[in-house]
Design a protein around this motif. Structure first.
Motif, mmCIF file in Angstrom:
data_model
loop_
_atom_site.group_PDB
_atom_site.id
_atom_site.type_symbol
_atom_site.label_atom_id
_atom_site.label_comp_id
_atom_site.label_asym_id
_atom_site.label_seq_id
_atom_site.Cartn_x
_atom_site.Cartn_y
_atom_site.Cartn_z
ATOM 1 N N ILE A 70 0.854 -1.202 0.000
ATOM 2 C CA ILE A 70 0.000 0.000 0.000
ATOM 3 C C ILE A 70 0.887 1.248 0.000
ATOM 4 N N ALA A 71 1.943 1.197 0.813
ATOM 5 C CA ALA A 71 2.862 2.338 0.901
ATOM 6 C C ALA A 71 3.494 2.608 -0.464
ATOM 7 N N LEU A 72 3.977 1.549 -1.110
ATOM 8 C CA LEU A 72 4.645 1.725 -2.405
ATOM 9 C C LEU A 72 3.682 2.250 -3.462
ATOM 10 N N MET A 73 2.509 1.650 -3.546
ATOM 11 C CA MET A 73 1.561 2.053 -4.589
ATOM 12 C C MET A 73 1.051 3.479 -4.369
ATOM 13 N N ARG A 74 0.968 3.863 -3.100
ATOM 14 C CA ARG A 74 0.451 5.189 -2.763
ATOM 15 C C ARG A 74 1.393 6.306 -3.220
ATOM 16 N N THR A 75 2.668 5.982 -3.408
ATOM 17 C CA THR A 75 3.616 7.032 -3.798
ATOM 18 C C THR A 75 3.545 7.360 -5.288
ATOM 19 N N ILE A 76 2.846 6.533 -6.067
ATOM 20 C CA ILE A 76 2.859 6.722 -7.521
ATOM 21 C C ILE A 76 1.751 7.691 -7.945
ATOM 22 N N PRO A 77 2.116 8.769 -8.648
ATOM 23 C CA PRO A 77 1.104 9.745 -9.065
ATOM 24 C C PRO A 77 -0.007 9.086 -9.898
ATOM 25 N N GLY A 78 -1.242 9.429 -9.578
ATOM 26 C CA GLY A 78 -2.380 8.956 -10.369
ATOM 27 C C GLY A 78 -2.842 7.552 -10.044
ATOM 28 N N MET A 79 -2.163 6.882 -9.107
ATOM 29 C CA MET A 79 -2.559 5.518 -8.768
ATOM 30 C C MET A 79 -3.679 5.540 -7.737
ATOM 31 N N THR A 80 -4.766 4.816 -8.020
ATOM 32 C CA THR A 80 -5.827 4.632 -7.040
ATOM 33 C C THR A 80 -5.518 3.351 -6.270
ATOM 34 N N VAL A 81 -5.634 3.401 -4.947
ATOM 35 C CA VAL A 81 -5.232 2.260 -4.107
ATOM 36 C C VAL A 81 -6.400 1.803 -3.232
ATOM 37 N N MET A 82 -6.777 0.534 -3.394
ATOM 38 C CA MET A 82 -7.904 0.007 -2.628
ATOM 39 C C MET A 82 -7.539 -1.276 -1.888
ATOM 40 N N CYS A 83 -8.129 -1.433 -0.733
ATOM 41 C CA CYS A 83 -7.916 -2.630 0.078
ATOM 42 C C CYS A 83 -9.270 -3.087 0.625
ATOM 43 N N PRO A 84 -10.012 -3.885 -0.157
ATOM 44 C CA PRO A 84 -11.371 -4.272 0.256
ATOM 45 C C PRO A 84 -11.385 -5.167 1.494
ATOM 46 N N ALA A 85 -12.495 -5.054 2.230
ATOM 47 C CA ALA A 85 -12.602 -5.706 3.537
ATOM 48 C C ALA A 85 -13.136 -7.127 3.457
ATOM 49 N N ASP A 86 -13.973 -7.381 2.479
ATOM 50 C CA ASP A 86 -14.628 -8.694 2.460
ATOM 51 C C ASP A 86 -15.050 -9.057 1.037
ATOM 52 N N ASP A 87 -15.817 -10.119 0.955
ATOM 53 C CA ASP A 87 -16.252 -10.620 -0.352
ATOM 54 C C ASP A 87 -17.095 -9.595 -1.121
ATOM 55 N N VAL A 88 -18.005 -8.950 -0.439
ATOM 56 C CA VAL A 88 -18.904 -8.001 -1.113
ATOM 57 C C VAL A 88 -18.096 -6.815 -1.649
ATOM 58 N N GLU A 89 -17.247 -6.279 -0.799
ATOM 59 C CA GLU A 89 -16.450 -5.122 -1.216
ATOM 60 C C GLU A 89 -15.386 -5.532 -2.242
ATOM 61 N N GLY A 90 -14.878 -6.749 -2.118
ATOM 62 C CA GLY A 90 -13.880 -7.259 -3.063
ATOM 63 C C GLY A 90 -14.434 -7.306 -4.479
ATOM 64 N N ARG A 91 -15.640 -7.826 -4.618
ATOM 65 C CA ARG A 91 -16.256 -7.905 -5.958
ATOM 66 C C ARG A 91 -16.592 -6.511 -6.472
ATOM 67 N N TRP A 92 -17.050 -5.651 -5.575
ATOM 68 C CA TRP A 92 -17.334 -4.275 -5.988
ATOM 69 C C TRP A 92 -16.067 -3.579 -6.486
ATOM 70 N N ALA A 93 -14.960 -3.802 -5.777
ATOM 71 C CA ALA A 93 -13.717 -3.098 -6.122
ATOM 72 C C ALA A 93 -13.269 -3.435 -7.553
ATOM 73 N N VAL A 94 -13.483 -4.673 -7.967
ATOM 74 C CA VAL A 94 -13.109 -5.070 -9.331
ATOM 75 C C VAL A 94 -13.930 -4.282 -10.346
ATOM 76 N N LYS A 95 -15.221 -4.191 -10.092
ATOM 77 C CA LYS A 95 -16.099 -3.455 -11.020
ATOM 78 C C LYS A 95 -15.761 -1.963 -11.022
ATOM 79 N N ALA A 96 -15.502 -1.431 -9.852
ATOM 80 C CA ALA A 96 -15.168 -0.002 -9.749
ATOM 81 C C ALA A 96 -13.862 0.292 -10.484
ATOM 82 N N ALA A 97 -12.913 -0.632 -10.370
ATOM 83 C CA ALA A 97 -11.623 -0.443 -11.041
ATOM 84 C C ALA A 97 -11.806 -0.434 -12.554
#
Lengths: 313, 275
Positions: A127-154
């Motif tokens: 998370i630290a490494l990815m956060r330093t890159i300009p324009g990178m969106t960084v997500m860490c989903p909590a569970d199955d529901v949010e995990g599947r949502w994160a793929v669609k949102a991405a």
């Protein structure tokens, strides 16, 4: 929490990829000889012509992803977080992000919950490494529901995205159909004495801890912060202003991750007492995920103890 | 474009390289000068590209994997009509579309941002792979330095391209035998280059990188090769065309001063008059 349904977020990833593959013809998926583990094999079995195994060569995979994206594809590139992020960091920065290409780095087996494989495979810095890159969106989903949502949102989001998934089965926190938005945190439990901001599998731990704190007369507010970048500064400041004490909880180094992001936000916008719970600038260990989460005090009980001590200090 | 016109264009490209580096007071003239004929042949003959339609999904793709050689790419793009030659004088200046290493978000017509060695070739592999998925006929070309072959990623990319039999992919190696710290053999020899690529499943072609007839035959052979990717190993002279830069390693990455610039341009004018 044995009565709670548990699903590993990497399973959610595979499921969502397959679902979206049917809807999006230019969705292409790359893997680096870990398709069975990262669950991109679920997509491969449905769409073999759009899944490419790059072999054990993660840097090459990230740059190939950039080339595919430059030619008009939406590309997911997967491996374990250690190899996707740490080994291929420069390819992600220079081939993918500098050109703002539509590559989604979906890394699994992040954090100590990798378990028995030990420190060489437990990425605590992604998370630290990815956060330093300009324009990178960084997500860490909590569970199955949010995990599947994160793929669609991405997929809907134009540009590079990093999503962190886990190996171990984790409690399902959210109801099916729960509404999420990139860059927006959500209050899961309102409280007035302390704010606990968590993501990934630590959201379940934070909720458990909040229940235990209640018995001590401590009224904790719990915030789910799936998107670490861009951080929901407004929500962090609003909650911090109310409770006056903030705790971050993450399965990641306390350096540069969610704790780092919240510290940056608070110190600039709303100086507040802060406690960062996570891995304290060290490497992991071999053991089962459950044993390690307990050892590193990231289970409900460990989080409870640390928040209680912080509040009473 | 006939042979005479190609030679004249390559000479203009060389003037553009020297001019860009002079006005920038920086840049990499040596390895750009060694690629002038390669750039010229690609953009004037070989590739299906049109400056008026830089986003055409069916255009041929070019990735400059040796990104530091971009003064040559910019100069040939100016010759092709992507932008006015005057813009070469903005190279490496604040706000210029001509960044020190190519950035595709700044300049239409650039197919990839490059500069970090070893990565461009992998992105070219991705473009070639995309043509296969999307059933498009375009070809993808990528130019690498010989020193760049020391990057492990080049061989990861080569292994993948060979394994997937990407015959729509053509690698070109600018084999000028010099890298920043000295000759290839002095630093860390990637030789034998051809044998290595052959072992990775490539069709290997050797050519004189300054001879348009040789380049024409090589690119034709590459295009006609089916079932495997091709690599053209071009023997070249670093700094070619500028007397005091030829085969001198220190001209890898520095700009001529005013006096040197005058000599360099005079050298190239003289060559131009003989064409």
């Amino acid at each position: 929490m044995s009565d709670v349904k548990k699903i590993a977020t990497r399973e959610s990833y595979g499921k969502a990829l397959k679902e979206m593959g049917a809807k999006i013809p230019n969705l292409v998926v790359l893997d680096a000889d870990l398709a069975g583990s990262t669950k991109t094999a679920v997509f491969r079995d449905a769409f073999p012509e759009r899944h490419f195994n790059c072999g054990i060569a993660e840097g090459n995979m990230m740059s190939i992803a950039a080339g595919l994206a430059a030619a008009g594809n939406i590309v997911f590139a997967s491996s374990f977080a250690m190899f996707a992020v740490c080994r291929a960091y420069e390819q992600i920065r220079n081939s993918v992000a500098y050109s703002q290409l539509n590559v989604k780095i979906a890394a699994t087996h992040a954090g100590i919950s990798v378990g028995e494989d030990g420190a060489s495979h437990q990425c605590l810095e992604d998370i630290a490494l990815m956060r330093t890159i300009p324009g990178m969106t960084v997500m860490c989903p909590a569970d199955d529901v949010e995990g599947r949502w994160a793929v669609k949102a991405a997929i809907e989001h134009e540009g590079p995205v990093y999503i962190r998934f886990g190996r171990a089965a984790v409690p399902v926190v959210f109801e099916e159909g729960h509404q999420f938005e990139i860059g927006k945190g959500a209050i899961l439990r309102e409280g007035k004495d302390v704010t606990i901001i968590a993501n990934g599998l630590c959201v379940a731990s934070a909720m458990e801890a909040a229940q235990m704190l209640e018995k001590d007369g401590i009224d904790a507010e719990v915030i789910n912060m799936c998107t670490v970048k861009p951080l929901d500064d407004e929500l962090v400041v609003r909650s911090a202003s109310k409770t006056g004490k903030v705790v971050t909880v993450e399965e990641h180094s306390i350096v540069g991750g969610l704790g780092g992001a919240v510290a940056e936000c608070l110190s600039e916008k709303c100086p507040t007492r802060l406690c960062r719970i996570g891995i304290r600038d060290r490497f992991g260990e071999s053991a089962s995920a459950a044993v390690l989460l307990h050892y590193f005090e990231l289970d409900g009980e460990g989080v409870y103890r640390q928040v209680r001590d912080f509040v009473r200090k | 474009m006939d042979a005479q016109a190609l030679k004249k264009t390559a000479n203009e490209v060389r003037k553009g390289i020297v001019t860009a580096c002079f006005y920038a007071k920086a840049g990499h003239p040596g390895g750009a000068l060694s690629s002038a004929e390669i750039y010229t042949y690609l953009y004037m003959v070989e590739m299906n590209v049109n400056p008026a339609r830089p986003d055409d999904p069916d255009r041929d793709r070019f990735v400059l994997s040796k990104g530091h050689s971009c003064p040559g790419l910019y100069a040939v793009m100016a010759e092709k009509g992507y932008f006015d030659k005057e813009e070469l004088k903005t190279f490496r200046h604040l706000g210029s579309r001509l960044q020190g290493h190519p950035c595709m978000r700044y300049l239409p017509g650039l197919d990839m941002s490059t500069g970090s060695l070893g990565q461009g070739v992998s992105t070219a592999v991705g473009m070639a792979l995309s043509a296969r998925i999307q059933h498009r006929d375009y070809r993808t070309y990528t130019l690498l330095g010989d020193g760049e072959l020391e990057e492990g990623q080049v061989w990861e990319a080569a292994m993948f391209a060979g394994a997937k039999k990407l015959d729509n992919l053509c690698l070109i190696i600018d084999n000028n035998n010099l890298q920043i710290d000295g000759s290839l053999e002095e630093v860390n020899s990637p030789y034998p280059i051809g044998e290595k690529f052959a072992a990775f499943g490539f069709h290997v072609i050797h050519a004189d990188g300054h001879d348009f007839e040789a380049l024409a035959a090589a690119f034709k052979e590459a295009k006609e090769t089916k079932g495997k990717p091709s690599v053209i190993v071009c023997k070249t002279l670093k700094g070619k065309g500028v007397s005091f830069m030829e085969n001198v390693v220190s001209w890898h990455g520095k700009a001529p001063d005013e006096e040197q610039y005058k000599i360099a341009m005079a050298d190239l004018e003289r060559i131009g008059e003989t064409l």
